[in-house]
Design a protein around this motif. Structure first.
Motif: not given
Ligand code: AMP
Ligand code: GLY
Length: 434
Positions: A334-350, A381-384
């Protein structure tokens, strides 16, 4: 039985998904949950997501008693280190997860190192220091590189691998200067270990132990494992680098002596032990313990788990693991790919819009929600920082990887990004095999 799951990230969505599949699960609640979990556990009168004040233990206990909760599963480390499990047990409620004393295995690096010394567990040489002066004078014995760690919980950020004595000295001054708040009031200085890292999971009720599989994750934000550290940008399970022989050694030399040492110290550990191991030339050595499932490692473990999760966690909570069937995990990868908000890890876009998740899931993947929210008109929407975990299985890791990335191509999240090389180390190893 009625179950309350504590947490609201991708790890908890995966746990909720698996708990809800059990015939033993009547009603599942999550606090505070997330929109993905709400889909799993929603249904007419069937529990749901509820934002309880988790630091007010009396509130959580009162909810459990009112809803006839028979098992509480605590996902994240903060409520464990804060003693939520103790408060609930005192109210007569069964809990999966260690109490405050045992959760020191994650909550205090110095505590864990001392436990290793007492129990003869292989780990990096170390010195604990309570003042900057003590730390500076201890440095000389280590040379470089050397590892400087804030003793307490620092959201995965309290570790500095110093390449030179100057960097080490600066890290010590930073930590005692309050860079990590109370977590840095004490510091551990450690010998630098060389090797490949792997994670091993075991569940225990304080005496019986059951292996729960291995995984590897990608902590750095950038392709090729570069850039700042994150909570994890992806993971896969199993980790074949941890051969059956090495796994047995880790079990005999690290996990089993830990469970015994904790019981001997009068603070039996019950819950999941997540061991971060370094595979050194001298065998596996303990880097650190976490007192919970890894996030996103949990997501890949749950995809492979064939056993009834409620039965396993309940057996741990009640001290009856010896009588339970051992966990079985599928032979698949099994594999998982994390989708992050641009700016992560410093200041992710919310607030970025997320679309087409159901199309992604028709490509054979499962999408766990990590940091999402629903708008008043029902849009996702993204929150995090970490937003989604696109997760897939396959007969080979390569097949699982291809499925996950095919699913990713279906979804739309303009404010997001992900690494395109999750699993690279193992995939390269497999590609090199004749
Ligand atoms: P931790 O927060 O303890 O997991 O440390 C974060 C990362 O630092 C680990 O995943 C390792 O990559 C690295 N690390 C920690 N301790 C050591 C050590 N003694 N030797 C080499 N690398 C280490
Ligand atoms: N993915 C690493 C952790 O959960 O700590």
């Amino acid at each position: 039985m009625n179950i309350l799951l504590i947490g609201s990230g991708g790890r908890e969505h995966a746990l909720a998904w698996k708990l809800a599949q059990s015939p033993r699960c009547t009603t599942l609640w999550a606090s505070s949950g997330n929109p993905g979990m709400a889909e799993v556990i929603g249904g007419a009168g069937q529990g749901g997501c509820i934002p309880l004040a988790l630091n007010d233990h009396a509130v959580v206990a009162a909810f459990c008693l009112a809803q006839a909760i028979a098992l509480v599963v605590i996902g994240p480390e903060a409520p464990l280190v804060d003693g939520l499990a103790d408060s609930l047990r005192a109210a007569g409620i069964a809990v999966f997860g260690p109490g405050k004393a045992a959760a020191q295995l994650e909550g205090s690096k110095g505590f864990t190192k001392d436990m290793c010394t007492r129990a003869g567990i292989p780990t990096a040489g170390y010195v604990r220091a309570k003042t900057a002066a003590e730390a500076h004078s201890a440095l000389a014995a280590f040379g470089a590189p050397v590892v400087i760690k804030a003793d307490g919980l620092a959201a995965g950020k309290g570790v500095v691998i110093a390449q030179t004595a100057e960097e080490a000295a600066a890290a010590i001054d930073d930590m005692f200067g309050g860079a990590f708040g109370g977590a840095g009031a004490e510091v551990v200085i450690e010998e630098f270990l060389e090797g490949e890292e792997v994670s091993l999971f075991a569940i225990t009720d304080g005496s019986a132990i059951a292996l729960f599989g291995s995984a590897q994750d990608h902590k750095r934000v950038g392709e090729g494992d570069t850039g700042p550290n994150t909570g994890g940008m992806g993971a896969y399970s199993p980790a074949p680098v941890l051969t059956a022989e090495l796994e047995a050694r880790a079990m005999a030399e690290i996990i089993a002596p830990t469970v015994k040492a904790m019981a001997d110290a009068g603070m039996p550990y019950s819950g999941v032990l997540f061991a971060g191991l370094m595979l050194t030339a001298d065998g596996p050595k303990l880097i650190e313990y976490n007192c919970r499932f890894g996030d996103p490692e949990c997501q890949v473990l749950m995809m492979r788990l064939e056993s009834d999760l409620v039965e396993l966690l309940d057996a741990c909570a009640r001290g009856e693991l010896a009588g339970a069937a051992a966990p079985t995990l599928s032979e698949e990868s099994a594999i998982t790919v994390v989708v992050a908000a641009k700016g992560y890890p410093a200041t992710p876009a919310s607030g970025g819009a997320i679309e087409n998740l159901s199309a992604a899931e028709t490509r054979g993947a499962k999408v766990f929600h990590a940091g999402t929210a629903e708008t008043a008109d029902g849009k996702l929407i993204a929150k995090g920082g970490r937003v989604l975990n696109v997760t897939a299985t396959g007969v080979t890791l390569r097949e699982a990887r291809d499925r996950a990335y095919a699913a990713l191509a279906e979804m739309r999240f303009d404010d997001g990004f992900w690494r395109s090389d999750i699993g690279w180390r193992e995939l390269a190893r497999q590609a090199a095999k004749p």
